[in-house]
Design an enzyme around this catalytic site. Structure first.
Site, PDB file in Angstrom:
ATOM      1  N   LYS A  80      -0.071  -3.860  -3.382  1.00 13.75           N
ATOM      2  CA  LYS A  80      -1.846  -3.502  -3.211  1.00 13.75           C
ATOM      3  C   LYS A  80      -1.574  -2.370  -3.730  1.00 13.75           C
ATOM      4  O   LYS A  80      -1.547  -1.308  -3.181  1.00 13.75           O
ATOM      5  CB  LYS A  80      -2.323  -3.292  -1.351  1.00 13.75           C
ATOM      6  CG  LYS A  80      -3.651  -2.594  -1.489  1.00 13.75           C
ATOM      7  CD  LYS A  80      -3.391  -2.611   0.240  1.00 13.75           C
ATOM      8  CE  LYS A  80      -5.016  -2.371   0.587  1.00 13.75           C
ATOM      9  NZ  LYS A  80      -4.748  -1.100   0.460  1.00 13.75           N
ATOM     10  N   SER A 122       0.688  -1.516  -0.105  1.00 11.48           N
ATOM     11  CA  SER A 122      -0.239   0.113  -0.083  1.00 11.48           C
ATOM     12  C   SER A 122       0.556   1.678  -0.240  1.00 11.48           C
ATOM     13  O   SER A 122       1.255   1.223  -1.021  1.00 11.48           O
ATOM     14  CB  SER A 122      -1.447   0.153   0.970  1.00 11.48           C
ATOM     15  OG  SER A 122      -1.981   0.885   1.047  1.00 11.48           O
ATOM     16  N   ASP A 132      10.405   5.331  -9.369  1.00  9.75           N
ATOM     17  CA  ASP A 132       9.851   5.426 -11.222  1.00  9.75           C
ATOM     18  C   ASP A 132      10.666   7.060 -11.938  1.00  9.75           C
ATOM     19  O   ASP A 132      10.903   7.436 -12.279  1.00  9.75           O
ATOM     20  CB  ASP A 132       8.631   5.660 -11.462  1.00  9.75           C
ATOM     21  CG  ASP A 132       7.469   4.876 -11.126  1.00  9.75           C
ATOM     22  OD1 ASP A 132       8.434   3.752 -11.488  1.00  9.75           O
ATOM     23  OD2 ASP A 132       7.087   4.369 -12.107  1.00  9.75           O
TER      24      ASP A 132
END
Length: 360
Positions: free
Chosen positions: A155, A130, A141
């Protein structure tokens, strides 16, 4: 309440009070340049705790950071976004949420973060979920950090909290979140709840915890980071550097002891009358020696108080592991979580791998 202390009974009055539970449980310098911060979970106060810990480490000369998100099941989305903001220059995407019946929302960095110039590596494992994945994905990224460890839980859902008139609360899934490269890391759900929750067990059986699963690296799930590196979606954050699960200490007797509560209880009794023997955890780390037969005494203690049958063979096999864990638990009793991680990390192969990477 009546308690016994040093063999004597005492009557005490307990007054209820607020006890803050920190989510940033350890922050200290591993060496003269490298800091270590462990985030246990993401609560409303986590970003504040993280900033405070970062400032303290920067004042001590931190130029590199190991951010430990292992076993962190997540929590408050905004805290993960605010912490990511501390690492990224202005205008970089951190997160995007999309829902069938909720408005698309994009979170971007505001600039001026404390850690924009700090070289960072992040540790994750199969229990990082999460909000942990939001933070790890944003740093990966945007090419701000390398991710080490094993594929995270997967999740990628956002819940909304709704207060009901009777005072109860409804938590409803309202959206999916996407990392800056466009990855949705929510693992697949085929309608079978048992399959969904047994995913980590299946990872163990198929060997994914010991070697990267090449079947997960499929063309349709390839994405590009800001600098053009390939990253993968499809159920969790894939680490840049895979670290296999270390089962060196995974002996049956040791595992029974580890999950019994005996280590914490024995350490609590052990430090009675000794809490002031060491001025700091550094001094404790270098000077502490176990009294003769401590491991045997611990085994007998566990048998008597936690119903773990004593095993001389198991003790012989796991003596080093038992003593390492006991030392860390003793440090926890005196210096709380910081003490535990200070000792534990000296023998943690994953931390040592990342530390070597940052030393290059």
């Amino acid at each position: 309440v009546k308690v016994t202390r040093n063999g004597q009974f005492k009557n005490l009055k307990i007054i209820r009070g607020s006890i803050p539970i920190p989510s940033v449980t350890a922050a200290y310098m591993l060496n003269s340049t490298t800091g270590f911060i462990h985030i246990e979970s993401f609560s409303v106060t986590t970003s504040f705790e993280f900033k405070k810990a970062s400032i303290e480490l920067l004042q001590k000369g931190m130029t590199k950071l190991i951010l430990d998100l292992r076993n962190n099941g997540g929590g408050v989305l905004s805290s993960a976004v605010e912490i990511a903001d501390e690492f990224l220059p202005k205008g970089m995407k951190i997160l995007e949420t999309k829902g069938e019946n909720s408005k698309t929302q994009v979170y971007s960095s505001t600039g001026g973060g404390l850690l924009e110039r700090i070289e960072t590596d992040v540790l994750i494992n199969q229990y990082s979920a999460s909000a942990s994945e939001i933070l790890a994905g944003a740093l990966q990224d945007n090419d701000k950090a390398k991710i080490f460890g094993r594929r995270s839980f997967g999740k990628g859902l956002v819940q909304g909290d709704f207060n009901l008139r009777d005072g109860s609360n409804l938590r409803l899934t309202v959206a999916r979140y996407y990392t800056p490269s466009g990855r949705c890391i929510q693992k697949e759900y085929n309608g079978n709840m048992d399959d969904y929750y047994s995913d980590n067990y299946e990872r163990m059986l198929n060997g994914e915890l010991f070697a990267p699963d090449s079947t997960l690296f499929v063309d349709s799930l390839k994405f590009k980071t800001r600098k053009g590196r390939t990253v993968y979606g499809g159920g969790g954050i894939m680490p840049d550097v895979f670290i296999p699960l270390d089962t060196t200490d995974n002996a049956e007797y040791y595992n029974r002891l580890r999950f019994s509560g005996a280590f914490q209880a024995f350490a609590f009794d052990f430090v009675n009358g000794k809490r002031n023997e060491w001025k700091s955890v550094n001094e404790f780390s270098t000077s502490f020696k176990f009294p003769t037969n401590t491991a045997t005494k611990f085994g007998k203690f566990a048998e008597e108080n936690f119903a773990v049958p004593f095993s001389s063979t198991g003790l012989q096999i796991s003596k080093k592991a038992i003593e390492k864990t006991l030392k860390a638990e003793i440090a926890r009793q005196i210096w709380l979580e910081k003490g535990f991680f200070f000792i534990q990390n000296q023998n943690d192969p994953e931390v040592q791998i990342v530390l070597k990477d940052l030393a290059k």
